[in-house]
Enzyme design. Structure first.
Site, PDB file in Angstrom:
ATOM      1  CG  HIS A  55      78.103   9.158  84.767  1.00  0.00           C
ATOM      2  ND1 HIS A  55      77.412   8.023  84.345  1.00  0.00           N
ATOM      3  CD2 HIS A  55      79.379   8.569  84.550  1.00  0.00           C
ATOM      4  CE1 HIS A  55      78.215   6.994  83.892  1.00  0.00           C
ATOM      5  NE2 HIS A  55      79.326   6.909  84.165  1.00  0.00           N
ATOM      6  CE1 TYR A  61      69.781  13.929  90.521  1.00  0.00           C
ATOM      7  CE2 TYR A  61      67.612  12.624  88.310  1.00  0.00           C
ATOM      8  CZ  TYR A  61      68.262  13.641  89.138  1.00  0.00           C
ATOM      9  OH  TYR A  61      67.786  14.552  88.670  1.00  0.00           O
ATOM     10  CG  HIS A  62      74.117   7.647  86.137  1.00  0.00           C
ATOM     11  ND1 HIS A  62      74.686   7.639  84.838  1.00  0.00           N
ATOM     12  CD2 HIS A  62      72.684   7.311  85.963  1.00  0.00           C
ATOM     13  CE1 HIS A  62      73.384   8.134  83.874  1.00  0.00           C
ATOM     14  NE2 HIS A  62      72.581   7.690  84.904  1.00  0.00           N
ATOM     15  N   PRO A  63      75.280   7.061  90.865  1.00  0.00           N
ATOM     16  CG  PRO A  63      73.673   6.944  93.316  1.00  0.00           C
ATOM     17  CD  PRO A  63      74.051   7.436  91.535  1.00  0.00           C
TER      18      PRO A  63
END
Length: 619
Positions: free
Chosen positions: A344, A546-548
């Protein structure tokens, strides 16, 4: 999700080492009835299951598998344990760039599609948890499940059992929701390991955010319930005013189980694969500078996250053959490991100014009464969820789904901003260039500011994780490839305009809210609020929380982009599963920590099912 690093939710650096460590230790020792997990001194040579990574998924998997008394389970975590500071919600930002963080950075972008231009070296910082509890120790604790259509899509892509109807019970299995208006309805439950509730503290601007949503025609609703589009006071994984990480939720209550061993500071360097077809028979790890091999009688389970799981698979010979050949690694199974990276992304620094002294500033809340309120009454500003007080899901005109039921932009509302006090620390965390820091932020230290972070929920642009070299201790290459699809830019620009409308509502005008008109450095050739200006701002102050996900995609064997099947078994490899954010075929519409915990619950359940079926077959 890692925390929104708005410094106004933090206390002063000079006070942290002494005062706040002391009060946190007091709470940690006297008010938390659960002791820390036990870090085993000696790892045995063999276990039934080896779980690699003790984060948001791995802690769940290890806890649930060890419920079977006859199974011996080893949980391996590269980092150490949580600290007293990590227990305090408002201090989340201080955990980044510490030894609890892998401290990853993205690679510089291609000239054809720039991003992160305001950061030093055009590289965005990507914190990931290197600690027992993983990124659930670093994040802003927001509890968001995503949209029901996310999961229905997963099933439609060839993954039976992953529809919303089938995953909802696993969300509820974990949950201990302590908000009376939500607990024990058809979408929520109480009594699980994971405590979910609102922060007991909020500023007056939080109510303004909710009322602004109503003025714009949105419902105030439970975004984790029947419908997602709308506004809500943020809920988070906190308990008694403190962070409820997956280590606290799932490992502390079972710390005395004899069949569960937890080994911290254990860096797994390789999965051991034997035979034809290949089978995972164990792992090689480094602990205290010593290499050790541990065997797995049944399975190795990778729960190292969307960056480290694909890295470890490729180091072990599972991955794109051209990538492995480039580094001289053995090619055991040619699979598209590391591709399909999704995240995101949004705009940092979308800031608004108000006149009243009601924002979340460290100079206002860095006081002894605030600390006492936290210590003795489990309330106050120190319980803030990483500075985020409200969440919203909205639909733009570029949303391919015009039903209104599958929003394409998410707002994180914070009664503070990177333009408020604490700018030196935000510069360090975000790796901002001097020009950005000096031009935009330093003059605004006295201002009362708030912010909305608009995030693109379903990006069309995807990236990749690659190996930098064959050294397991080297950081991998991370290429997010933001904004390579034009529609991603257009959708975010529309989301920014909706956010500007929130400031114009009566709810915010009572505080005389107005946007900060200082132009982004590097974008001064453009007029404020034009499409060209916002695109320039997006490509400069590219902001991710930080949504990998999705680098070991779940899908059927006929899908050339899939790495694991619907039961999370690696295609063509026996005895190896992946159970973490990397298996998501597509990123969920919201903060992924709660979905990753669900994946851990469902993954452990499927493992139990599979071995029950095997026993029946043999009998």
């Amino acid at each position: 999700m890692a925390p929104l690093v708005y410094p106004t939710g933090w206390m002063g650096l000079s006070l942290i080492p002494l005062f706040f460590s002391a009060i946190a230790f007091f709470r940690y020792s006297s008010l938390d009835p659960e002791s820390r997990p036990i870090n085993v001194d000696q790892i045995q040579n063999e276990y039934d299951f080896i779980v690699v990574g003790g984060g948001s998924a791995g802690a769940v998997v290890a806890s649930r598998l060890s419920e079977i008394k006859g199974w011996r389970v080893l949980l391996l975590e590269a980092g150490g344990d949580e600290t007293e500071i990590s227990d305090i919600p408002s201090l989340a930002g201080y955990l980044q760039l510490t030894n609890m963080d892998w401290q990853y950075k993205t690679e510089p972008p291609p000239l054809s599609s720039p991003y992160c231009k305001a950061m030093n070296g055009d590289r965005c910082f990507w914190p990931r948890g290197k600690v027992l509890g993983g990124s659930s120790v670093l994040n802003a604790m927001l509890y968001v499940r995503g949209n029901r259509r996310d999961y229905d899509l997963w099933e439609a892509l060839g993954n039976p059992g992953w529809s919303y109807r089938r995953v909802l019970p696993f969300f509820k299995k974990s949950e201990d929701n302590r908000n009376p208006y939500l607990a024990n309805n058809s979408y929520h439950s109480s009594g699980g390991y994971l405590t979910v509730q609102e922060s007991p503290f909020r500023t007056p601007l939080a109510l303004a955010f909710i009322k602004a949503g109503e003025e714009l025609g949105y419902e105030i609703r439970d975004i984790n319930g029947e419908r997602q589009t709308g506004f809500m006071i943020a809920q988070g994984t906190i308990r008694r005013g403190s962070r409820c990480s997956t280590a606290k939720a799932f490992l502390r209550p079972v710390r005395l189980r004899k069949n569960l061993h937890i080994a911290m500071n254990s860096h797994v360097s390789k999965i051991i694969l034997r035979g034809e077809p290949p089978r995972a028979t164990g792992v090689e790890l480094i602990r205290g500078g010593v290499r050790q091999v541990v065997r797995a009688r049944r399975e190795v389970i990778l729960s190292a996250g969307a960056i480290n799981s694909p890295q470890l698979m490729m180091l072990s010979g599972i991955g794109p053959k051209e990538e492995l050949a480039r580094l001289g690694l053995p090619i055991i199974k040619d699979l598209p490991v590391g591709y399909n990276l999704q995240d995101h992304v949004g705009l940092g620094g979308l800031t608004f100014i108000v006149d009243d002294p009601i924002t979340f500033k460290k100079s206002r809340y860095q006081t002894l009464p605030v600390a006492i309120d936290y210590i003795f009454y489990e309330r106050g500003p120190m319980t803030s969820l990483g500075g985020v007080e409200g969440l919203a899901f909205v639909n733009t005109k570029y949303n391919p789904d015009q039903s209104g039921e599958w929003p394409d932009v998410q707002f994180h509302f914070a009664p503070s901003s990177v333009n408020s006090d604490g700018g030196e620390q935000i510069r360090r965390i975000l790796n901002l260039r001097d020009g950005v820091y000096n031009s935009m932020y330093k003059p605004l230290v006295p201002a009362e500011t708030w912010t909305i972070l608009p995030l693109l929920l379903r990006p069309l642009s995807t990236g990749r994780v690659r190996l930098r070299n064959a050294d397991p201790l080297s950081a991998p290459i991370i290429e997010p490839n933001y904004f390579t699809h034009r529609q991603d830019v257009l959708t975010l620009i529309e989301g920014i305009r909706i956010a500007l409308n929130i400031s114009d509502t009566q709810a915010f005008q009572r505080f005389r809210s107005r946007p900060l008109l200082t132009l982004m450095p590097g974008c001064t050739d453009y007029r404020f609020n034009t499409d060209a200006y916002w695109e320039c701002a997006l490509r400069h102050f590219t902001f991710t929380i930080y949504h990998p996900t999705s680098t070991c995609k779940m899908g059927p064997s006929k899908d050339p982009t899939a790495v694991v099947d619907h039961r999370l078994r690696v295609h063509g490899i026996r005895g190896l599963r992946v159970v973490d954010a990397s298996i998501m075929p597509t990123i969920v519409s919201g903060n992924p920590n709660a979905p990753v915990i669900m994946i851990g619950e469902k993954g452990a359940h499927m493992i139990k099912e599979d071995y029950k079926a095997i026993r029946k077959k043999r009998s």
